[in-house]
Design a protein around this motif. Sequence first.
Motif, PDB file in Angstrom:
ATOM      1  N   ILE A   1      -6.211   3.958  -5.685  1.00  0.00           N
ATOM      2  CA  ILE A   1      -7.215   2.889  -5.605  1.00  0.00           C
ATOM      3  C   ILE A   1      -6.549   1.577  -5.191  1.00  0.00           C
ATOM      4  O   ILE A   1      -7.037   0.862  -4.306  1.00  0.00           O
ATOM      5  CB  ILE A   1      -7.944   2.730  -6.958  1.00  0.00           C
ATOM      6  CG1 ILE A   1      -8.732   3.994  -7.295  1.00  0.00           C
ATOM      7  CG2 ILE A   1      -8.868   1.519  -6.935  1.00  0.00           C
ATOM      8  CD1 ILE A   1      -9.378   3.987  -8.664  1.00  0.00           C
ATOM      9  N   SER A   2      -5.422   1.255  -5.829  1.00  0.00           N
ATOM     10  CA  SER A   2      -4.683   0.046  -5.462  1.00  0.00           C
ATOM     11  C   SER A   2      -4.182   0.140  -4.025  1.00  0.00           C
ATOM     12  O   SER A   2      -4.192  -0.855  -3.281  1.00  0.00           O
ATOM     13  CB  SER A   2      -3.499  -0.159  -6.417  1.00  0.00           C
ATOM     14  OG  SER A   2      -3.952  -0.358  -7.740  1.00  0.00           O
TER      15      SER A   2
ATOM     16  N   GLY B   1       0.829  -1.213   0.000  1.00  0.00           N
ATOM     17  CA  GLY B   1       0.000   0.000   0.000  1.00  0.00           C
ATOM     18  C   GLY B   1       0.857   1.254   0.000  1.00  0.00           C
ATOM     19  O   GLY B   1       0.576   2.219  -0.728  1.00  0.00           O
TER      20      GLY B   1
ATOM     21  N   GLU C   1      -5.567   1.763  -1.551  1.00  0.00           N
ATOM     22  CA  GLU C   1      -6.706   1.537  -0.653  1.00  0.00           C
ATOM     23  C   GLU C   1      -6.957   0.044  -0.478  1.00  0.00           C
ATOM     24  O   GLU C   1      -7.164  -0.442   0.649  1.00  0.00           O
ATOM     25  CB  GLU C   1      -7.955   2.215  -1.219  1.00  0.00           C
ATOM     26  CG  GLU C   1      -9.189   1.977  -0.368  1.00  0.00           C
ATOM     27  CD  GLU C   1     -10.468   2.494  -1.012  1.00  0.00           C
ATOM     28  OE1 GLU C   1     -11.563   2.136  -0.505  1.00  0.00           O
ATOM     29  OE2 GLU C   1     -10.396   3.228  -2.022  1.00  0.00           O
ATOM     30  N   THR C   2      -6.943  -0.697  -1.573  1.00  0.00           N
ATOM     31  CA  THR C   2      -7.185  -2.149  -1.504  1.00  0.00           C
ATOM     32  C   THR C   2      -6.135  -2.833  -0.646  1.00  0.00           C
ATOM     33  O   THR C   2      -6.457  -3.663   0.216  1.00  0.00           O
ATOM     34  CB  THR C   2      -7.178  -2.741  -2.926  1.00  0.00           C
ATOM     35  OG1 THR C   2      -8.166  -2.091  -3.715  1.00  0.00           O
ATOM     36  CG2 THR C   2      -7.453  -4.232  -2.885  1.00  0.00           C
TER      37      THR C   2
ATOM     38  N   ARG D   1      -6.506  -1.893   3.110  1.00  0.00           N
ATOM     39  CA  ARG D   1      -7.669  -2.546   3.740  1.00  0.00           C
ATOM     40  C   ARG D   1      -7.334  -4.002   4.083  1.00  0.00           C
ATOM     41  O   ARG D   1      -7.741  -4.509   5.134  1.00  0.00           O
ATOM     42  CB  ARG D   1      -8.887  -2.465   2.818  1.00  0.00           C
ATOM     43  CG  ARG D   1      -9.498  -1.069   2.724  1.00  0.00           C
ATOM     44  CD  ARG D   1     -10.853  -1.094   2.047  1.00  0.00           C
ATOM     45  NE  ARG D   1     -11.386   0.229   1.815  1.00  0.00           N
ATOM     46  CZ  ARG D   1     -12.000   0.982   2.742  1.00  0.00           C
ATOM     47  NH1 ARG D   1     -12.124   0.505   3.980  1.00  0.00           N
ATOM     48  NH2 ARG D   1     -12.470   2.172   2.443  1.00  0.00           N
ATOM     49  N   GLU D   2      -6.596  -4.665   3.200  1.00  0.00           N
ATOM     50  CA  GLU D   2      -6.190  -6.052   3.476  1.00  0.00           C
ATOM     51  C   GLU D   2      -5.239  -6.091   4.671  1.00  0.00           C
ATOM     52  O   GLU D   2      -5.351  -6.969   5.534  1.00  0.00           O
ATOM     53  CB  GLU D   2      -5.506  -6.626   2.234  1.00  0.00           C
ATOM     54  CG  GLU D   2      -5.265  -8.125   2.280  1.00  0.00           C
ATOM     55  CD  GLU D   2      -6.533  -8.940   2.143  1.00  0.00           C
ATOM     56  OE1 GLU D   2      -6.567 -10.063   2.684  1.00  0.00           O
ATOM     57  OE2 GLU D   2      -7.488  -8.450   1.500  1.00  0.00           O
TER      58      GLU D   2
END
Length: 462
Positions: free
Chosen positions: A179-180, A169, A182-183, A186-187
């Motif tokens: 966007i990437s 991240g 954020e993903t 979150r993981e």
Amino acid sequence: MTKSKSLKLAFAGLLCATGFASLSAQLVYDAEKFWSQTHIREAYIGNYELNVKTEPKLTEAEQEVFREILEVMKTDKDTALQMMLSNITTESSGALEFIAGSLYGERGDIDNAMVYFKKAIDKYPGFLRARKNLAIMLVQKAEFAEAIPHFVRAIDLGARDSVTFGLLGLCYVNGSQFISAETAYREAILLNSETKDWQLGLAKALLNQKKYQEAIAVLEEILLKEPENELIWISQANAYLGIDDAETAVAIQEIVDRLGKSTADSLEFMGNIYMSRNLTDLALKYYRKAIAKDPKRSVKTHVDTADILVGRGAFEEARVLIADIREAYSERVDKNQDTRLLRMESHIAMNDGKTDVFIPILEKLIQNDPLDGDSLMMLADHYTSQDTIEGYARADLFYERVVKIEEVEVKGLIAWARSYVAREQYGKAIPHLERANTLDPRDFIGRYLEQVRKVHLANIGL
């Protein structure tokens, strides 16, 4: 346009002008603090046992060497490293290279650690920990783009830990791939919700996507654990500004200031908010505090702010701020900044009608730069405004110099024409307007030219 939208647009202009355009500017990556954290260091240091499922199998000879080195490592890692290096050959499995890389990493020798992790990967491309550790070393070197494919490959090979996703991240954020980012964050949070760094990273990714409500929720969760963290409060204020809630943004910044946690940036931010609401006296208060807070801050930031005050007609506030800038940064104001400040001071003095102040300033500017068209034109306009034969004569001398400067020629021609119109010498104004209209054809120039022609013809009886 609604009042809130108008406020937001006005403030956005101030942010751009003062270099505080990013709403996530406070959520910066502190490398030294980050890498000193125990859970981060444990992700790549101290575990030398090999996992046969994702890592190369040792030959019998290597197993014997490995056991011996592990025993020496308990008491003397320098000797263990030299033993490891002496046993590495072109035929070795890659496991020894991995351990050498890990030992170098533990010593803080990032360059050599990367060399041996790369050698391990070359020999065994599916070497999960070598991939992951190489990626971590690349992040330490701030080579974020290069680290991404190694983190992604490590995840493909089965890495499912929060550090892998969190650092991925961080790489995406530094590449503006929000966007990437954020993903990935979150993981990372799903796997370890206690790590503040991943929450901060997620907030930054959300702010940069203008997902302000979600960012506010994340920041509020951090504030529950760190209620006196001024950087989080400041970022929270930014997020509220993003949803047009300037009142809450101001209230938050006031809390930060009363806690004594303000930074120069946050104080400047407060000044900008008040400026956007035309509360220039309160804006000045915070701009002055920003200067006092950090005398080593960029001079340009404060010069830009003073310029905005002058542009908005807040001359008294600008005068005070310029005096503060000159006092606080007397040895750091460069020639360009000094020129800008002098020009502002001339505008303020001219507004106050203090000819004994602004004329010497303009003359100094012209002495420093004979092609300073703006200063030449200000003097010309001033002498035109005197409405005397002597004044007009002096004005003409300055206008003549202005129109020889390509950057301001059109503006100078129009100003000179207006000067002749003020004297009712319409015939002399026409050639200047014709020249201006040829160089830069515009409707207003053409209309003005026609009006002057008509008046001139009427005066000569045609």
